[in-house]
Write an enzyme that holds these catalytic residues in place. Structure first.
Site, short mmCIF file in Angstrom:
data_model
loop_
_atom_site.label_atom_id
_atom_site.label_comp_id
_atom_site.label_asym_id
_atom_site.label_seq_id
_atom_site.Cartn_x
_atom_site.Cartn_y
_atom_site.Cartn_z
N LYS A 44 0.84 -1.29 -0.02
CA LYS A 44 -0.30 0.02 0.04
C LYS A 44 1.22 1.09 0.03
CE LYS A 44 -1.43 2.02 4.08
NZ LYS A 44 -1.52 2.78 4.83
N ASN A 45 1.64 1.48 0.98
CA ASN A 45 2.55 2.65 1.14
C ASN A 45 2.97 2.83 -0.13
OD1 ASN A 45 1.04 3.03 3.32
ND2 ASN A 45 2.43 2.41 5.04
N ARG A 115 -3.35 11.65 4.13
CA ARG A 115 -2.57 12.33 4.71
C ARG A 115 -1.18 12.03 3.67
NH1 ARG A 115 2.31 12.54 7.33
NH2 ARG A 115 2.25 14.68 7.77
N CYS A 139 -4.10 12.80 12.09
CA CYS A 139 -5.07 11.69 12.23
C CYS A 139 -5.11 10.90 13.34
CB CYS A 139 -5.07 11.16 11.70
SG CYS A 139 -3.37 9.87 11.36
N ARG A 144 0.96 14.25 13.82
CA ARG A 144 1.83 14.26 11.96
C ARG A 144 1.78 15.12 11.65
NH1 ARG A 144 -0.91 9.40 9.47
NH2 ARG A 144 1.61 8.72 8.89
N PRO A 145 2.75 16.40 11.98
CA PRO A 145 3.08 17.41 11.47
C PRO A 145 4.04 16.87 9.62
CG PRO A 145 4.45 16.78 13.40
CD PRO A 145 3.77 15.59 13.26
N VAL A 146 3.95 18.08 9.60
CA VAL A 146 4.39 18.09 7.51
C VAL A 146 5.79 19.30 7.75
CG1 VAL A 146 2.75 17.18 6.56
CG2 VAL A 146 3.34 19.93 6.74
N LEU A 148 9.03 18.88 8.36
CA LEU A 148 9.86 18.36 8.11
C LEU A 148 10.65 18.57 6.43
CD1 LEU A 148 10.97 15.32 10.40
CD2 LEU A 148 12.15 17.22 10.23
N ASP A 332 3.76 -0.32 12.08
CA ASP A 332 2.87 -0.31 11.70
C ASP A 332 1.92 -2.09 12.06
OD1 ASP A 332 2.35 2.01 10.77
OD2 ASP A 332 2.81 1.34 8.44
N VAL A 354 6.59 5.77 18.05
CA VAL A 354 6.73 6.63 16.49
C VAL A 354 5.63 7.62 15.93
CG1 VAL A 354 6.68 6.17 13.59
CG2 VAL A 354 8.24 4.49 15.20
N ARG A 424 -8.73 0.64 3.36
CA ARG A 424 -7.83 1.42 3.62
C ARG A 424 -6.32 0.44 3.31
NH1 ARG A 424 -6.98 5.96 6.76
NH2 ARG A 424 -5.93 6.44 5.08
N1 EPU Z 1 6.45 13.61 11.87
C1 EPU Z 1 7.29 14.80 12.23
N2 EPU Z 1 7.02 15.97 11.77
C2 EPU Z 1 7.22 15.80 10.21
C3 EPU Z 1 7.49 14.39 9.44
C4 EPU Z 1 7.01 13.37 10.52
O1 EPU Z 1 7.69 15.21 13.39
O2 EPU Z 1 7.34 16.98 9.37
C5 EPU Z 1 7.11 12.51 12.85
C6 EPU Z 1 5.39 12.26 12.50
O3 EPU Z 1 4.41 13.13 13.96
C7 EPU Z 1 5.57 10.72 13.12
C8 EPU Z 1 6.53 10.42 13.11
O4 EPU Z 1 7.77 11.67 12.72
O5 EPU Z 1 5.30 11.25 14.51
C9 EPU Z 1 6.69 9.24 11.72
O6 EPU Z 1 6.26 9.90 10.46
P1 EPU Z 1 6.50 9.54 8.62
O7 EPU Z 1 7.06 10.97 8.13
O8 EPU Z 1 7.33 8.88 9.04
O9 EPU Z 1 5.35 8.40 8.63
P2 EPU Z 1 4.43 8.90 7.66
O10 EPU Z 1 5.52 9.25 6.05
O11 EPU Z 1 3.33 10.14 8.17
C10 EPU Z 1 4.37 6.66 6.69
C11 EPU Z 1 3.25 5.41 7.03
C12 EPU Z 1 3.07 5.19 7.69
C13 EPU Z 1 3.38 4.58 8.89
C14 EPU Z 1 4.95 5.92 8.59
C15 EPU Z 1 6.51 4.90 9.94
C16 EPU Z 1 2.38 5.60 4.24
C17 EPU Z 1 1.23 6.60 3.98
N3 EPU Z 1 2.47 6.44 5.71
O12 EPU Z 1 3.73 8.12 7.65
O13 EPU Z 1 1.73 3.69 7.18
O14 EPU Z 1 3.41 4.21 10.18
O15 EPU Z 1 5.56 6.02 7.68
O16 EPU Z 1 6.68 4.03 8.87
O17 EPU Z 1 3.90 5.52 3.52
C18 EPU Z 1 -0.79 2.48 7.62
O18 EPU Z 1 0.17 1.73 7.33
O19 EPU Z 1 -0.41 2.15 8.43
C19 EPU Z 1 0.49 4.16 8.15
C20 EPU Z 1 -0.07 4.86 9.35
#
Ligand code: EPU
Length: 468
Positions: A44-45, A115, A139, A144-146, A148, A332, A354, A424
């Site tokens: 999926k991801n 997201r 969520c 889940r901030p952005v 970075l 996950d 995480v 999903r």
């Molecule tokens: N984070 C920050 N600042 C940012 C970005 C992230 O603090 O700018 C923090 C997040 O808040 C979180 C941590 O970093 O606490 C990890 O977040 P990350 O950005 O790595 O996760 P993501 O890219 O939003 C993807 C997967 C998730 C999976 C995570 C961790 C996708 C679409 N989603 O999310 O998948 O849990 O990586 O491996 O690729 C799922 O499939 O159920 C799922 C949630």
């Protein structure tokens, strides 16, 4: 920029309306032994981010193979359609034609539902020099901030402002392309690494991403981009180097098998003390999960290339788990593994590092007789001799899988609500489990249950926001 009407290919539209999904329940009768083989779907991801990555290709169709039929994939398709991209499903392939992108602004209604769709900001900015993407919001599993993603794009020469909840990004000054930069991520965020890597493929000069996420889906995205002509080294390690090129070309690319789905089936075998095999899998992607299965006394073997077999075992032992970025134990898999540990002998401590709010399944597992206490980010699981079926509510995608697994092992019937989460991220989970001999069926609503469902008010959660 030209505006033109957008139509979504009917083959990508969801077959269920969300209200139908919201009412549907899964009835799981526990105790059946499983046996046989299960086919693992595409990741999926990977699918979601590679669909976003296809925006980078300005020539003709890209063919993405092994794309799972999931609600999240449909939503990502809707977002690409809203940008003017043409999509067509052909079996398990998705043809994506982004030769003409009509819109640089993604609609809030769609981004807030998925997201991962925020990740289109990188390729859009690289292709068009401008992108307007609503902040996706928090969520069910965390804020889940952005930040970075935003800081990285700024380092590459983008002007990024957040106004009224919309991230407005455009190239600074007279720049026609993003500029290569040295970027250090404070945390190895999967989404930030992917966003910045995609943006860097079309930038001028070299970009390095230090402390990059090493998840297999990041490496899969890099391989897809490379197949389109991108110059990327080091994906899958913590330092990724990208030398920008002026444009990328079409490709035909098959995505990797879903390691989380594979891990979920391994646990289905373990929790029911059954023997099942699964393929295709990349065992290396499951090292941490397999190590923990071995630690509790389960036996997993690679009996053929890209195939794993879990052997029927005895009662399992407790173990401690801490979720970490890859190659650590995946967040996950935390909820599914917790379901297994509820029935293992002794005390296990599970630490979620995480996401800050990813223990909501504890309350539901407890309704089934599990003995779990939560202290901050720790869940202390004391193994019990058995679980008993109960009405439960899925609070997010991986929580829903945990409840299905617990239901397979529980005495009696478990009725799971909130299936929109399950749909999903797991392709045909019920069908796959039924073929292995599990006794479960989806009903349109609780009214279709043979015996009335008594749900205490406290368990009727209203999960609105979504992970992933
Ligand atoms: N984070 C920050 N600042 C940012 C970005 C992230 O603090 O700018 C923090 C997040 O808040 C979180 C941590 O970093 O606490 C990890 O977040 P990350 O950005 O790595 O996760 P993501 O890219 O939003 C993807 C997967 C998730 C999976 C995570 C961790 C996708 C679409 N989603 O999310 O998948 O849990 O990586 O491996 O690729 C799922 O499939 O159920 C799922 C949630």
């Amino acid at each position: 920029m030209e505006d033109r009407p957008i139509t979504l290919s009917p083959s990508l539209s969801n077959t269920h309306s969300s209200s139908e999904e919201d009412k549907a329940v899964l009835q799981v009768s526990g105790g059946a032994s499983l046996h046989g083989h299960v086919g693992i779907s595409g990741a999926k991801n990977s699918a979601l981010v590679i669909m976003a990555g296809a925006l980078l290709c300005s020539s003709q169709d890209c063919r993405i193979r092994n794309v799972p039929a999931l609600a999240d994939v449909t939503r990502m398709g809707e977002i690409l359609s809203a940008l003017g991209v043409k999509l067509e499903r052909q079996g398990d392939s998705l043809l994506v034609n982004a030769s003409h992108i009509a819109q640089s602004k993604a609609p809030y209604e769609l981004v807030s539902q998925l997201r991962a769709s925020f990740f289109v900001i990188g390729p859009l900015l690289a292709r068009l020099g401008v992108a307007k993407i609503p902040l996706p919001g928090g969520c069910a599993i965390g804020a889940r901030p952005v930040a970075l993603h935003v800081r990285g794009l700024q380092a590459m020469g983008a002007d990024v402002q957040i106004d009224h909840g919309i991230v407005n990004a455009h190239l600074r000054g007279r720049n026609k392309r993003l500029q290569g930069a040295k970027i250090y991520l404070d945390y190895p965020s999967v989404g930030a690494t992917e966003t910045l890597m995609m943006a860097a493929t079309l930038a001028e000069g070299e970009t390095t991403i230090e402390n990059a996420a090493q998840e297999p889906e990041v490496a899969d995205l890099a391989n897809f981009c490379r197949a389109m002509g991108a110059k990327i080294r080091g994906a899958g390690t913590n330092t990724i180097t990208i030398v920008g090129v002026p444009s990328l070309h079409t490709t035909d690319y098959a995505i990797i098998p879903d390691r989380v789905e594979a891990g979920t089936f391994l646990i289905a075998g373990a929790i029911t003390h059954s023997e099942i095999s699964l393929s295709p899998v990349i065992p290396d992607h499951l090292t941490a999960v397999i190590a923990k299965l071995h630690a509790i006394g389960a036996q997993v073997i690679e009996d053929a290339p890209n195939r794993l077999r879990i052997l029927p075992g005895y009662r399992h032992l407790a173990t401690d788990i801490e979720t970490l970025p890859y190659p650590g134990f995946p967040t996950d898999m935390q909820a599914p593994f917790m379901a297994l540990l509820t029935l293992s002998d002794g005390d296990s401590v599970i630490t979620e590092t995480v996401f800050e709010n990813r223990l909501r399944h504890v309350a539901e597992l407890t309704r089934m007789g599990a003995d779990i206490r939560v202290k901050g980010t720790h869940a202390i699981v004391r193994g019990v001799p058995m679980l008993s079926g109960a009405p439960v509510v899925a609070t997010d995608l991986r929580a829903s899988a945990a409840l299905v697994l617990a239901g397979l092992a529980a005495r009696g019937t478990t009725v799971i609500q909130g299936l929109q989460h399950l749909d999903r991220g797991y392709e045909n989970l019920e069908l796959k489990l039924q073929k292995l001999g599990a006794n479960l069926k989806r009903l349109p609503s609780v009214e279709h249950l043979e015996s009335p469902l008594i749900v205490p008010e406290t368990t009727i959660a209203v999960p609105v926001a979504e992970p992933s």
